[in-house]
Write an enzyme that holds these catalytic residues in place. Structure first.
Site, PDB file in Angstrom:
ATOM      1  N   LEU A 129       0.828  -1.205   0.000  1.00 47.10           N
ATOM      2  CA  LEU A 129       0.000   0.000   0.000  1.00 47.10           C
ATOM      3  C   LEU A 129       0.864   1.258   0.000  1.00 47.10           C
ATOM      4  O   LEU A 129       0.811   2.069  -0.908  1.00 47.10           O
ATOM      5  CB  LEU A 129      -0.938  -0.003   1.209  1.00 47.10           C
ATOM      6  CG  LEU A 129      -1.863  -1.220   1.376  1.00 47.10           C
ATOM      7  CD1 LEU A 129      -2.675  -1.086   2.660  1.00 47.10           C
ATOM      8  CD2 LEU A 129      -2.776  -1.374   0.172  1.00 47.10           C
ATOM      9  N   GLY A 135       2.788   7.815   2.998  1.00 51.44           N
ATOM     10  CA  GLY A 135       2.576   7.023   4.201  1.00 51.44           C
ATOM     11  C   GLY A 135       1.096   6.881   4.498  1.00 51.44           C
ATOM     12  O   GLY A 135       0.404   6.029   3.946  1.00 51.44           O
ATOM     13  N   SER A 136       0.578   7.779   5.334  1.00 51.50           N
ATOM     14  CA  SER A 136      -0.832   7.708   5.707  1.00 51.50           C
ATOM     15  C   SER A 136      -1.764   8.162   4.580  1.00 51.50           C
ATOM     16  O   SER A 136      -2.925   7.756   4.541  1.00 51.50           O
ATOM     17  CB  SER A 136      -1.086   8.567   6.950  1.00 51.50           C
ATOM     18  OG  SER A 136      -0.353   8.074   8.057  1.00 51.50           O
ATOM     19  N   THR A 162       5.220  -5.927   4.384  1.00 54.11           N
ATOM     20  CA  THR A 162       5.641  -7.021   5.246  1.00 54.11           C
ATOM     21  C   THR A 162       5.190  -8.356   4.670  1.00 54.11           C
ATOM     22  O   THR A 162       4.065  -8.478   4.188  1.00 54.11           O
ATOM     23  CB  THR A 162       5.068  -6.831   6.660  1.00 54.11           C
ATOM     24  OG1 THR A 162       5.558  -5.601   7.208  1.00 54.11           O
ATOM     25  CG2 THR A 162       5.477  -7.971   7.588  1.00 54.11           C
ATOM     26  N   GLU A 376      -1.337   0.998  10.464  1.00 48.88           N
ATOM     27  CA  GLU A 376      -2.796   1.065  10.308  1.00 48.88           C
ATOM     28  C   GLU A 376      -3.322   2.479  10.573  1.00 48.88           C
ATOM     29  O   GLU A 376      -4.459   2.675  10.986  1.00 48.88           O
ATOM     30  CB  GLU A 376      -3.528   0.074  11.233  1.00 48.88           C
ATOM     31  CG  GLU A 376      -2.971  -1.341  11.243  1.00 48.88           C
ATOM     32  CD  GLU A 376      -3.061  -2.024   9.888  1.00 48.88           C
ATOM     33  OE1 GLU A 376      -3.551  -1.419   8.924  1.00 48.88           O
ATOM     34  OE2 GLU A 376      -2.613  -3.183   9.791  1.00 48.88           O
ATOM     35  N   GLU A 380      -2.032  10.196  15.243  1.00 44.78           N
ATOM     36  CA  GLU A 380      -2.503  11.502  14.782  1.00 44.78           C
ATOM     37  C   GLU A 380      -3.598  11.358  13.716  1.00 44.78           C
ATOM     38  O   GLU A 380      -4.553  12.149  13.686  1.00 44.78           O
ATOM     39  CB  GLU A 380      -1.329  12.308  14.238  1.00 44.78           C
ATOM     40  CG  GLU A 380      -0.309  12.745  15.295  1.00 44.78           C
ATOM     41  CD  GLU A 380       0.578  11.613  15.790  1.00 44.78           C
ATOM     42  OE1 GLU A 380       1.152  11.758  16.892  1.00 44.78           O
ATOM     43  OE2 GLU A 380       0.708  10.591  15.090  1.00 44.78           O
TER      44      GLU A 380
END
Length: 397
Positions: A129, A135-136, A162, A376, A380
């Site tokens: 992803l 990142g987020s 992973t 996940e 924040e």
């Protein structure tokens, strides 16, 4: 037999039995393995994965029609909490079945056979992803997928994948390469790329990322160079065309409940170890468990763990009832992960210098608990989701 506490928490006899099976498996199999392999940064053995498959841990949420148990988020998180008490990586591993069966490529009987194998831990997935610059904010993925007849052609970089080597397929979140899209913004697609166990897909190169924890398996940086994969049938499960990001975001609710379960398991294991140590460690002529400072630490730790556990139970029941529970899954992930870092750190403090050695598992719980605040969706990000639900989106001027 259910205890009064289990009954008060609303656990059924079947749920208690499943939890206790996972608890005994963790005690007998997972913890000794983690104590031996984590310091070596060695991989989780396939033999353990197969034992977990035989117990049904990979098929908890896979429908019975496909060979799974057909249960819900509640049972899934019960098992994950117990496994995390031994090794968080093992608790994470079960998501490679339960959370991935809808992404399995193929169709018809051949695909059904793969789902049945997944329920037994013999066919597992990985997710690509995030990216080096993403990142987020998964809505900004830049890895491209170009349609070529009945195939996708994938080019780009992925990060934090992973189990990329150990899985049987990788689900890759891509931006559709469509020059005719309005404003140059095409939709997104999740593409499942099959591969042999122990290898990266053909056309993919990569290297493992050096981590400070979450050992037991490797986390990869990957480069896709014209990697081909079949286009999923139009009737295939999954997101609407071009809306894979939205489907991924929706699926993160269950993943966040699962992270909460792992966080709670880590914290409970750290507390249990600290209690045992405090009873045996003698200073100034008495066990340190007699000192009020230690007793109050333990009381606070236990209270925070139980609060997180009950919030997790509530959230899982909402999910199993069909609710989106967007705020609740963010709340439990945020609360449990923050709690887990505090509790594991306090457990290390109770052990003093001994806690800062690899002679005790506290340092493993502490390192792994720190990660739960990041993956996940960071703490924040969870605060943003919760506050947006309460206040609406921020006013843009």
């Amino acid at each position: 037999m259910s205890s009064n506490a289990d009954q008060a928490a609303g656990l059924t006899a079947e749920q208690v039995m499943m939890r206790d099976v996972a608890r005994e498996f963790t005690r007998a199999e997972v913890t000794p393995l983690a104590n031996r392999l984590d310091p070596e940064k060695a991989d989780i053995p396939r033999a353990l994965i197969h034992k977990m498959g035989d117990l049904g841990f990979f098929g908890i949420m896979i429908p019975q029609a496909y060979g799974g148990l057909g249960l819900g988020a509640f049972e899934y998180c019960l098992v994950a909490e117990e496994l995390a008490k031994g090794w968080m990586s093992v608790a994470s591993l079960i998501a490679r079945g339960n959370g991935f069966y809808r992404s399995i490529p193929g169709e018809g009987a051949a695909r059904d056979a793969k789902i049945a194998a997944m329920a037994q831990g013999r066919y597992l997935g990985a997710a690509a992803l995030s990216e080096p610059q993403t990142g987020s904010d998964l809505s900004s993925v830049a890895c491209r997928a170009r349609r070529d007849g009945d195939e996708w052609v994938i080019t780009g970089n992925k990060y934090w994948c992973t189990f990329a080597d150990g899985a049987d397929f990788i689900s890759v979140l891509c931006r559709i390469d469509d020059p005719d899209a309005p404003d140059g913004k095409a939709g997104t697609v999740s593409i499942s790329v099959e591969k042999p166990q122990g290898e990266l897909p053909k056309g993919v190169t990569g290297s493992s990322i050096p981590k400070i924890g979450y050992f037991g398996w490797k986390t990869w940086e990957l480069r896709f160079e014209d990697v081909r994969a079949p286009v999923a049938p139009a009737s295939d499960r999954g997101s609407a065309p071009g809306r894979a990001f939205q489907a991924t975001a929706a699926a993160l609710g269950l993943a966040r409940a699962h992270t909460a379960a792992r966080s709670i398991g880590l914290a409970q294991a750290a507390l249990d170890h600290a209690i045992g140590y405090a009873r045996e460690r003698v200073q100034f002529g008495q066990p340190i468990s007699d000192f009020q400072a230690i007793r109050f630490k333990i009381a606070t730790m236990a209270t925070e763990i139980e609060a997180a556990r009950q919030l997790m139970y509530h959230t899982c029941r909402l999910l199993d009832g069909g609710a989106a529970a967007t705020s609740e899954t963010s709340m439990v992930k945020y609360f449990a992960s923050e709690m887990s870092e505090r509790v594991t750190s306090e457990a290390l403090q109770i052990l003093g210098g001994a806690g800062y050695t690899t002679l005790h598992p506290i340092e493993r719980y502490w390192r792994d608990a720190r990660l739960t605040k990041i993956f996940e969706g960071t703490s924040e990000i969870q605060q943003r989701i919760i506050s947006d639900a309460l206040l609406g989106k921020p006013t843009r001027r």
